[in-house]
Design an enzyme around this catalytic site. Structure first.
Site, PDB file in Angstrom:
ATOM      1  CB  SER A 124      -7.462   0.540   9.245  1.00 52.70           C
ATOM      2  OG  SER A 124      -6.530  -0.420   8.840  1.00 52.70           O
ATOM      3  CG  HIS A 160      -6.086   0.196   4.095  1.00 54.87           C
ATOM      4  ND1 HIS A 160      -7.025  -0.678   4.587  1.00 54.87           N
ATOM      5  CD2 HIS A 160      -5.441   0.708   5.174  1.00 54.87           C
ATOM      6  CE1 HIS A 160      -6.952  -0.698   5.904  1.00 54.87           C
ATOM      7  NE2 HIS A 160      -5.997   0.128   6.285  1.00 54.87           N
TER       8      HIS A 160
HETATM    9  C1  GCU Z   1      -1.843  -2.900   9.391  1.00 54.80           C
HETATM   10  C2  GCU Z   1      -2.499  -4.089  10.058  1.00 54.80           C
HETATM   11  C3  GCU Z   1      -4.008  -4.091   9.848  1.00 54.80           C
HETATM   12  C4  GCU Z   1      -4.594  -2.774  10.235  1.00 54.80           C
HETATM   13  C5  GCU Z   1      -3.867  -1.654   9.531  1.00 54.80           C
HETATM   14  C6  GCU Z   1      -4.279  -0.246   9.957  1.00 54.80           C
HETATM   15  O1  GCU Z   1      -1.925  -3.020   8.010  1.00 54.80           O
HETATM   16  O2  GCU Z   1      -1.901  -5.239   9.571  1.00 54.80           O
HETATM   17  O3  GCU Z   1      -4.612  -5.130  10.602  1.00 54.80           O
HETATM   18  O4  GCU Z   1      -5.967  -2.751   9.962  1.00 54.80           O
HETATM   19  O5  GCU Z   1      -2.481  -1.730   9.818  1.00 54.80           O
HETATM   20  O6  GCU Z   1      -4.801  -0.046  11.033  1.00 54.80           O
HETATM   21  O7  GCU Z   1      -4.013   0.675   9.189  1.00 54.80           O
END
Ligand code: GCU
Length: 420
Positions: A261, A402
């Site tokens: 992420s 995710h």
């Molecule tokens: C949020 C953000 C993302 C990121 C994510 C994370 O969702 O919008 O850009 O990748 O956090 O790091 O879990």
């Protein structure tokens, strides 16, 4: 009508107005993705083409400067002070199958200093054995990766949780082992691979005012085109690589940098800049990571700059709802890794991170590997779930949300073992 950058920047601070802008409500409809044209990684800004592999380093430097200037900001090229390594622990681990070490990496500039703690777990073997290594960033503290009481809690300042109470967050004893599902350390060690990790908040706390408490406070205050926190986290990873290069048991030519992420974004940016990483792994990195910004699918440039104003350089804000004007797109970030190896992973239900945009970025980066006589992704059709594809550019999409799963790690282990 397009608004000027100043107009958008002014109103981005006003939540109700910002939310009324196009680009704030995420688009999840493929048919509504705007028409776009991507900058060609193999064509210089002056229009001349890169004809042979030997010319790639020149174009690579040009692309790197564009990412510095417009996206992540420039990272200082030297440290105006000293770096020390203190091995604070070295013990037998996993019933004698491994050795666990903790190394404090301290950077001192004049009267200020900052440190972060590297967790390093190596398979137990003869001293002359050299291990392939995963160097990773984690969110909540090294102690969250494994239930062992031997792993120290983070000592640096941690951002408070939503209620503003640091004691209740996972950076405390409460978090020990909390994230084991994302880190199959036994499997990694069992594959003969060493594992290293740093908590990203240790390098610089992930908050708009984190800069004061993190490593960027050791340098001059950043201007419009200077590094944000993603730059700081990537820089920290490179300082950990400096340390790993001093350990005779680490195979320096076979180190993979990995993050999930926002830490996948940091991992790509670290691997793009620092050519010592043989393999760069992006797990569900999305907007500002592996996904094409011009698709504006899921999270957009406007949205990410609004929600996380400290991640990128300030110049990046001029591309809020204005992606077509970006002199680069994220396929070129992937291209910066060529001719080394890269592995991009998506999750089917993680639409916020735009799985198709991540795959297409891998496709459009691939001509740079072809120029080197290597196979990049090798196909332009997105593969179905659980069917990894590619050569030096690998891609997989798995079922689910995710996250980082054992399935993802099985693919990363295979990719690291494939480094000759
Ligand atoms: C949020 C953000 C993302 C990121 C994510 C994370 O969702 O919008 O850009 O990748 O956090 O790091 O879990």
């Amino acid at each position: 009508m397009r608004h000027s950058a100043a107009f958008i920047a002014l109103f981005a601070a006003v939540p109700w107005f910002a939310k009324a802008q196009p680009g704030f409500t995420p688009n999840y409809d493929e048919a509504a993705v705007p028409q776009y044209q991507l900058p060609d990684p193999l064509v210089y800004e002056n229009g001349s083409a890169v004809a042979k592999a030997g010319d790639w380093p020149g174009r690579r430097s040009e692309i790197l400067s564009l990412f510095e200037k417009h996206v992540y900001g420039r990272t200082p090229s030297h440290i105006p002070g000293t770096v020390t390594y203190e091995k604070r622990k070295s013990i037998s681990f996993m019933d004698g199958k491994a050795v666990l070490e903790e190394i404090r990496i301290r950077i001192s500039v004049k009267e200020k200093s900052r440190f972060f703690d590297l967790l390093l777990i190596k398979p137990k073997a003869a001293e002359q054995t050299k291990f392939r290594t995963f160097l990773t960033l984690n969110f909540l503290g090294n102690h969250t990766l494994h239930p062992s009481p031997e792993i120290s809690l983070p000592e640096s300042w941690q951002p408070p949780n939503k209620e503003g109470i640091v004691e209740q967050n996972r950076a405390t004893e409460k978090g020990r082992g909390h994230r084991v599902a994302r880190w199959p350390i036994e499997t990694i060690i069992g594959s003969g691979i060493a594992f290293a990790s740093i908590c990203y908040n240790d390098i610089e706390p992930d908050a708009p005012d984190g800069i004061d408490k993190g490593v960027r406070a050791l340098f001059d205050p950043p201007g419009e085109g200077d590094w944000g926190s993603l730059g700081a986290w990537a820089w920290g990873v490179s300082r950990a690589m400096d340390y790993l290069a001093t350990d005779p048991q680490i195979d320096q030519k076979r180190v993979a940098v990995m993050g999930h992420s926002r830490l996948g974004k940091a991992s790509l940016w670290a691997g793009a800049q620092d050519q010592r990483f043989a393999l760069v792994i992006s797990n569900n990195s999305g907007c500002g990571g592996a996904a094409l910004s011009r698709r504006a699918f899921g999270e957009t440039v406007l949205r990410i700059n609004h929600n996380f104003p400290h991640w990128f350089c300030k110049n990046f804000r001029s591309y809020n709802n204005n992606e077509a004007k970006l002199p680069v797109d994220q396929h070129q970030l992937i291209a910066l890794i060529a001719p080394r190896r890269v592995h991009i992973a998506s999750a089917k239900e993680d639409l916020w991170a735009d799985p198709r945009g991540e795959f297409l970025a891998a496709v459009h980066a691939s001509p740079v590997w072809k120029l080197h006589g290597l196979t990049g992704i090798g196909q332009s059709e997105m593969p179905p779930i659980h069917q990894p594809v590619g050569g030096h550019v690998r891609y997989h999409i798995r079922a689910g949300v995710h996250d980082v799963t054992d399935y993802d790690w099985d693919q990363y282990i295979a990719s690291l073992l494939a480094v000759p």
